[in-house]
Scaffold this motif. Structure first.
Motif, PDB file in Angstrom:
ATOM      1  N   ASP A   1       0.838  -1.210   0.000  1.00 29.21           N
ATOM      2  CA  ASP A   1       0.000   0.000   0.000  1.00 29.21           C
ATOM      3  C   ASP A   1       0.864   1.248   0.000  1.00 29.21           C
ATOM      4  N   ASN A   2       1.963   1.197   0.737  1.00 25.81           N
ATOM      5  CA  ASN A   2       2.928   2.291   0.753  1.00 25.81           C
ATOM      6  C   ASN A   2       3.903   2.066  -0.398  1.00 25.81           C
ATOM      7  N   ALA A   3       3.999   3.048  -1.301  1.00 22.84           N
ATOM      8  CA  ALA A   3       4.814   2.883  -2.505  1.00 22.84           C
ATOM      9  C   ALA A   3       6.281   2.644  -2.187  1.00 22.84           C
ATOM     10  N   ALA A   4       6.731   3.061  -1.008  1.00 24.61           N
ATOM     11  CA  ALA A   4       8.137   2.884  -0.646  1.00 24.61           C
ATOM     12  C   ALA A   4       8.425   1.519  -0.054  1.00 24.61           C
ATOM     13  N   MET A   5       7.396   0.658   0.058  1.00 21.58           N
ATOM     14  CA  MET A   5       7.549  -0.651   0.688  1.00 21.58           C
ATOM     15  C   MET A   5       7.219  -1.764  -0.311  1.00 21.58           C
ATOM     16  N   LEU A   6       7.820  -2.926  -0.085  1.00 22.36           N
ATOM     17  CA  LEU A   6       7.542  -4.109  -0.879  1.00 22.36           C
ATOM     18  C   LEU A   6       7.194  -5.263   0.055  1.00 22.36           C
ATOM     19  N   ARG A   7       6.312  -6.129  -0.415  1.00 20.52           N
ATOM     20  CA  ARG A   7       5.930  -7.293   0.390  1.00 20.52           C
ATOM     21  C   ARG A   7       6.539  -8.547  -0.225  1.00 20.52           C
ATOM     22  N   TYR A   8       7.063  -9.391   0.647  1.00 22.73           N
ATOM     23  CA  TYR A   8       7.658 -10.650   0.233  1.00 22.73           C
ATOM     24  C   TYR A   8       6.915 -11.788   0.933  1.00 22.73           C
ATOM     25  N   ASP A   9       6.372 -12.718   0.162  1.00 21.17           N
ATOM     26  CA  ASP A   9       5.765 -13.931   0.698  1.00 21.17           C
ATOM     27  C   ASP A   9       6.661 -15.094   0.288  1.00 21.17           C
ATOM     28  N   ILE A  10       7.302 -15.705   1.274  1.00 21.25           N
ATOM     29  CA  ILE A  10       8.269 -16.775   1.016  1.00 21.25           C
ATOM     30  C   ILE A  10       7.695 -18.064   1.581  1.00 21.25           C
ATOM     31  N   VAL A  11       7.396 -19.019   0.709  1.00 22.36           N
ATOM     32  CA  VAL A  11       6.788 -20.286   1.123  1.00 22.36           C
ATOM     33  C   VAL A  11       7.638 -21.415   0.559  1.00 22.36           C
ATOM     34  N   GLN A  12       8.195 -22.254   1.451  1.00 24.63           N
ATOM     35  CA  GLN A  12       9.027 -23.359   1.009  1.00 24.63           C
ATOM     36  C   GLN A  12       8.827 -24.561   1.915  1.00 24.63           C
ATOM     37  N   LEU A  13       9.169 -25.730   1.380  1.00 22.69           N
ATOM     38  CA  LEU A  13       9.037 -26.967   2.130  1.00 22.69           C
ATOM     39  C   LEU A  13      10.060 -27.051   3.253  1.00 22.69           C
ATOM     40  N   ASP A  14      11.299 -26.697   2.939  1.00 22.69           N
ATOM     41  CA  ASP A  14      12.369 -26.681   3.937  1.00 22.69           C
ATOM     42  C   ASP A  14      12.602 -25.248   4.385  1.00 22.69           C
ATOM     43  N   GLN A  15      13.175 -25.116   5.575  1.00 21.78           N
ATOM     44  CA  GLN A  15      13.431 -23.771   6.080  1.00 21.78           C
ATOM     45  C   GLN A  15      14.380 -23.033   5.141  1.00 21.78           C
ATOM     46  N   PRO A  16      13.941 -21.904   4.580  1.00 23.45           N
ATOM     47  CA  PRO A  16      14.783 -21.188   3.619  1.00 23.45           C
ATOM     48  C   PRO A  16      15.847 -20.347   4.327  1.00 23.45           C
ATOM     49  N   ASP A  17      16.916 -20.098   3.609  1.00 29.81           N
ATOM     50  CA  ASP A  17      17.957 -19.179   4.075  1.00 29.81           C
ATOM     51  C   ASP A  17      17.636 -17.798   3.504  1.00 29.81           C
ATOM     52  N   VAL A  18      17.003 -16.961   4.336  1.00 35.68           N
ATOM     53  CA  VAL A  18      16.582 -15.629   3.899  1.00 35.68           C
ATOM     54  C   VAL A  18      17.602 -14.607   4.400  1.00 35.68           C
ATOM     55  N   GLN A  19      18.215 -13.912   3.476  1.00 33.10           N
ATOM     56  CA  GLN A  19      19.200 -12.893   3.801  1.00 33.10           C
ATOM     57  C   GLN A  19      18.723 -11.549   3.277  1.00 33.10           C
ATOM     58  N   ILE A  20      18.874 -10.518   4.101  1.00 31.40           N
ATOM     59  CA  ILE A  20      18.439  -9.166   3.748  1.00 31.40           C
ATOM     60  C   ILE A  20      19.655  -8.251   3.812  1.00 31.40           C
ATOM     61  N   ALA A  21      19.827  -7.435   2.771  1.00 32.69           N
ATOM     62  CA  ALA A  21      20.977  -6.533   2.700  1.00 32.69           C
ATOM     63  C   ALA A  21      20.511  -5.123   2.413  1.00 32.69           C
ATOM     64  N   ASP A  22      21.194  -4.139   3.009  1.00 28.68           N
ATOM     65  CA  ASP A  22      20.880  -2.734   2.721  1.00 28.68           C
ATOM     66  C   ASP A  22      21.942  -2.174   1.778  1.00 28.68           C
ATOM     67  N   PRO A  23      21.764  -0.947   1.268  1.00 30.37           N
ATOM     68  CA  PRO A  23      22.742  -0.383   0.328  1.00 30.37           C
ATOM     69  C   PRO A  23      24.060   0.018   0.981  1.00 30.37           C
ATOM     70  N   TYR A  24      24.182  -0.132   2.302  1.00 30.47           N
ATOM     71  CA  TYR A  24      25.357   0.370   3.003  1.00 30.47           C
ATOM     72  C   TYR A  24      26.246  -0.751   3.537  1.00 30.47           C
ATOM     73  N   GLY A  25      26.030  -1.983   3.055  1.00 30.09           N
ATOM     74  CA  GLY A  25      26.894  -3.088   3.424  1.00 30.09           C
ATOM     75  C   GLY A  25      26.464  -3.882   4.635  1.00 30.09           C
ATOM     76  N   ASN A  26      25.320  -3.566   5.217  1.00 31.17           N
ATOM     77  CA  ASN A  26      24.820  -4.314   6.373  1.00 31.17           C
ATOM     78  C   ASN A  26      23.923  -5.451   5.907  1.00 31.17           C
ATOM     79  N   THR A  27      23.991  -6.602   6.586  1.00 23.96           N
ATOM     80  CA  THR A  27      23.149  -7.743   6.254  1.00 23.96           C
ATOM     81  C   THR A  27      22.512  -8.305   7.516  1.00 23.96           C
ATOM     82  N   ALA A  28      21.417  -9.021   7.338  1.00 27.80           N
ATOM     83  CA  ALA A  28      20.730  -9.673   8.461  1.00 27.80           C
ATOM     84  C   ALA A  28      20.037 -10.913   7.932  1.00 27.80           C
ATOM     85  N   ALA A  29      20.072 -11.976   8.730  1.00 22.11           N
ATOM     86  CA  ALA A  29      19.343 -13.197   8.394  1.00 22.11           C
ATOM     87  C   ALA A  29      17.958 -13.132   9.017  1.00 22.11           C
TER      88      ALA A  29
END
Length: 513
Positions: A249-277
Motif C-alpha cells: 500500500d505504501n509505494a516505498a515498501m515491498l511485500r515478500y511472501d516466502i513459502v518453502q518446504l524446507d526452512q529457507p535461508d533468507v538474507q536481507i541486505a541494505d545499500p550500506y553493506g549491512n546484512t541480516a538473516a
C-alpha cells in the motif's frame, strides 16, 4: 525404668499413632476431593463421548444410531465408499477434541471432536446440580452430556500453496481451473463437496511432499511461510537467489511472501553493506524513512547522501522552460539494517529538521520563508491582485482575451489555456450577468515566496460578486489560489525588457498549499 517413665512413653506413643491416623485420614480425604474434582471436569465427559463414538463406529452402529443420511459423492469422492471411509475416521488413537467458539446457552459448553483438525462430531454439555465447594478453595461442578451429534456434511475446503507446487485430492490432480492466483506466485484451491477428510498429496517441484492439518474448512500445509513488508531499498535473497517483492500500500515498501518446504535461508541486505538473516518473527534491526525535500540535505551517520530521485514539482511543469534553476524535489529512500542509525536533515536554509520517533515519511517540499505581503519592489512592478482579478473577469466573460493576454507569457501553457477558452464554446455557457459594486471583497495577497530570481508565488483570495440578468439572483465566486508569476520578455522587438506575467495557478484546498 520407673513406672512413671513407662506410662509417659506409652502415652506419647499412643499420641503419635493417633496423630498419624489423623494425618492419613486427612491425606485420604484430600485425595478423594481432588479425584472427585478431576472426575467432574467437563473434559472427562467429552473423553467418554469420544470413546462411545469410536466404539459405535467400529461396530458399525454409528450410522443407524444417529440416522446419518445417504449422499451422492462429489468429484473427489467418486471412487470412495463414503460410509466406511467416514467411519474409519473415528480412530481413538488420533481423535481429539477442543472447546468450540460457537455460541451456546448459559451453563453449557460445546466441544468439537476431530481427527487432525477435521470435525467429526459435536458434543454439548450442561451443568448438573449446583456447584460444591470443598476444602474452602475447590469448587466442583458436575457436567453431563446434553447432546452428541456426528457431523456428516459436505465441506468446501480451501488450500493455498506456491503456484509451482502440485496438489492431488484423493488421487485426483488439481488444475489451474480449480484455483485462484494470489500474490507473489501463490494459488488458492477450492475443494468442494467433501464429506470425509480428503487425502492430499502436496508436492514441491522436486516431488517432495508436505504434511498438512485441518482448521475448520481450511487445509494448512506444513510449510515455512514468511511474510515480510520491507523498504524497497533493501535486497532480499532466498537460498542465495535474489527475489522480487510485490508493491505494498505504501509505494516505498515491498511485500515478500516466502513459502518453502524446507526452512529457507533468507538474507536481507541494505545499500550500506549491512546484512541480516531472517528466520521468522517481526523483529529486524532496521531504521528506515522516505524524505522528500526541496534544496535540503540528508545525512546518514554524518555522511551526506545522494538523492534516489530528483524531479520537478508538478506545479512548476507548465512554466519550467521560462525559469532556469527551478528548485527540484529530491527524494531519499533510506533503509539501514541497524537500530541506531543516525539520520539528520536540514532544509534549504540550513535549518535542522526535527525527526519524530516512529515516523517514516517526511514531505519537506513546501518552500519556507514566506512573507505576509508582497515586497515593495515587486508591488512597484506588478499589481498581483489586479492581475488575478483580470484572470477571474476573463473566466466569467467580463474581460476580453486581448486585455488579459499582456499578463500572460505568449505561447505558454497558461496563454494557450486562455486562448482556447476565449475561442471555444465553453465561454458561451456563462450566464448573462452584471458585476456588483464593489465587484470584489475579502481581498488579500499573502504567503509571498521567492522561488527563483525571476519567479515567485503568492496566495491570492477574493470574492467576486455578480447579479444574474434574467433572474436577478446574486452569485458569488470565491477565488483562493496560489498564483505563480514569472518575469519574462516574450516580445520580439530586440530589446531585453522582461515583465511579470501569470505563469500558473493552483487552487488552495482547505488552506493547504
Amino acid at each position: 525404668m520407673t513406672k512413671s517413665t513407662f506410662t509417659f512413653r506409652r502415652g506419647y506413643l499412643l499420641y503419635l499413632l493417633a496423630l498419624a491416623a489423623l494425618m492419613l485420614a486427612a491425606v485420604l480425604y484430600v485425595r478423594s476431593v481432588l479425584s472427585g474434582y478431576e472426575a467432574n471436569q467437563p473434559e472427562r465427559q467429552v473423553e467418554a463421548a469420544v470413546t462411545e463414538l469410536a466404539a459405535d463406529a467400529q461396530s458399525g452402529a454409528l450410522w443407524d444410531k444417529y440416522r446419518l443420511p445417504s449422499v451422492t459423492p462429489g468429484r473427489f469422492e467418486q471412487d470412495m465408499e463414503l460410509q466406511s471411509a467416514y467411519l474409519a475416521l473415528y480412530d481413538p488413537k488420533v481423535m481429539d477434541f477442543s472447546l468450540s467458539s460457537a455460541p451456546h446457552a448459559e451453563g453449557e459448553l460445546v466441544y468439537n471432536i476431530h481427527n487432525n483438525g477435521f470435525v467429526l462430531a459435536q458434543v454439548t454439555l450442561h451443568t448438573a446440580g449446583e456447584p460444591v465447594t470443598r476444602l474452602g478453595i475447590l469448587t466442583s461442578q458436575n457436567w453431563e452430556v446434553a447432546n452428541l451429534e456426528p457431523v456428516f456434511t459436505a465441506h468446501d475446503f480451501t488450500l493455498s500453496v506456491p503456484a509451482d507446487f502440485s496438489v492431488a485430492v484423493n488421487g485426483v490432480p488439481l488444475t489451474e481451473a480449480d484455483g485462484t492466483p494470489g500474490g507473489l506466485r501463490t494459488i488458492t484451491y477450492t475443494i468442494p463437496g467433501s464429506y470425509v477428510m480428503p487425502e492430499l498429496t502436496i508436492a514441491d517441484p522436486s516431488g517432495r511432499t508436505a504434511g498438512y492439518t485441518f482448521r475448520g474448512n481450511q487445509i494448512l500445509p506444513e510449510l515455512y511461510n514468511y511474510s515480510l513488508t520491507l523498504p524497497a531499498a533493501l535486497r532480499v535473497t532466498v537460498n542465495g537467489v535474489p527475489i522480487q517483492g510485490q508493491a505494498a500500500d505504501n509505494a516505498a515498501m515491498l511485500r515478500y511472501d516466502i513459502v518453502q518446504l524446507d526452512q529457507p535461508d533468507v538474507q536481507i541486505a541494505d545499500p550500506y553493506g549491512n546484512t541480516a538473516a531472517y528466520t521468522g518473527g517481526d523483529e529486524l534491526p532496521l531504521t528506515y524513512m522516505t524524505i522528500s525535500t526541496v534544496g535540503g540535505t540528508v545525512r546518514l551517520d554524518g555522511a551526506e547522501l545522494t538523492a534516489d530521485e530528483t524531479r520537478l514539482p508538478a506545479e512548476y511543469a507548465n512554466f519550467a522552460d521560462y525559469v532556469p534553476g527551478l528548485p527540484q524535489v529530491s527524494t531519499y529512500h533510506i533503509a539501514v539494517l541497524r537500530e541506531d542509525a543516525e539520520i539528520t536533515v536540514t532544509d534549504r536554509d540550513g535549518v535542522p529538521v526535527e525527526l519524530e520517533p516512529g515516523q517514516h515519511t517526511y514531505d519537506l517540499t513546501s518552500l519556507s520563508g514566506g512573507l505576509e505581503s508582497v515586497p515593495a519592489e515587486i508591488a512597484a512592478e506588478i499589481d498581483v491582485v489586479d492581475a488575478a482579478q483580470k484572470w477571474s473577469l476573463f473566466m466569467s466573460n467580463d474581460l476580453r482575451f486581448k486585455l488579459l493576454s499582456p499578463y500572460l507569457i505568449k505561447d505558454s501553457y497558461q496563454y494557450e489555456v486562455a486562448y482556447k477558452y476565449a475561442n471555444g464554446v465553453d465561454i458561451t455557457f456563462t450566464s448573462n450577468h452584471s458585476l456588483k459594486n464593489p465587484a470584489f471583497t475579502e481581498v488579500s495577497a499573502t504567503n509571498f515566496v521567492y522561488i527563483a530570481d525571476n519567479c515567485f508565488s503568492v496566495d491570492i483570495h477574493f470574492v467576486k460578486h455578480m447579479l444574474l440578468t434574467r433572474t436577478g439572483a446574486s452569485v458569488d465566486d470565491e477565488v483562493n489560489d496560489r498564483f505563480y508569476f514569472v518575469k519574462y520578455d516574450d516580445t520580439d522587438d530586440g530589446k531585453d525588457n522582461p515583465t511579470w506575467k501569470i505563469a500558473g495557478m493552483k487552487e488552495i484546498v482547505n488552506n493547504a498549499g
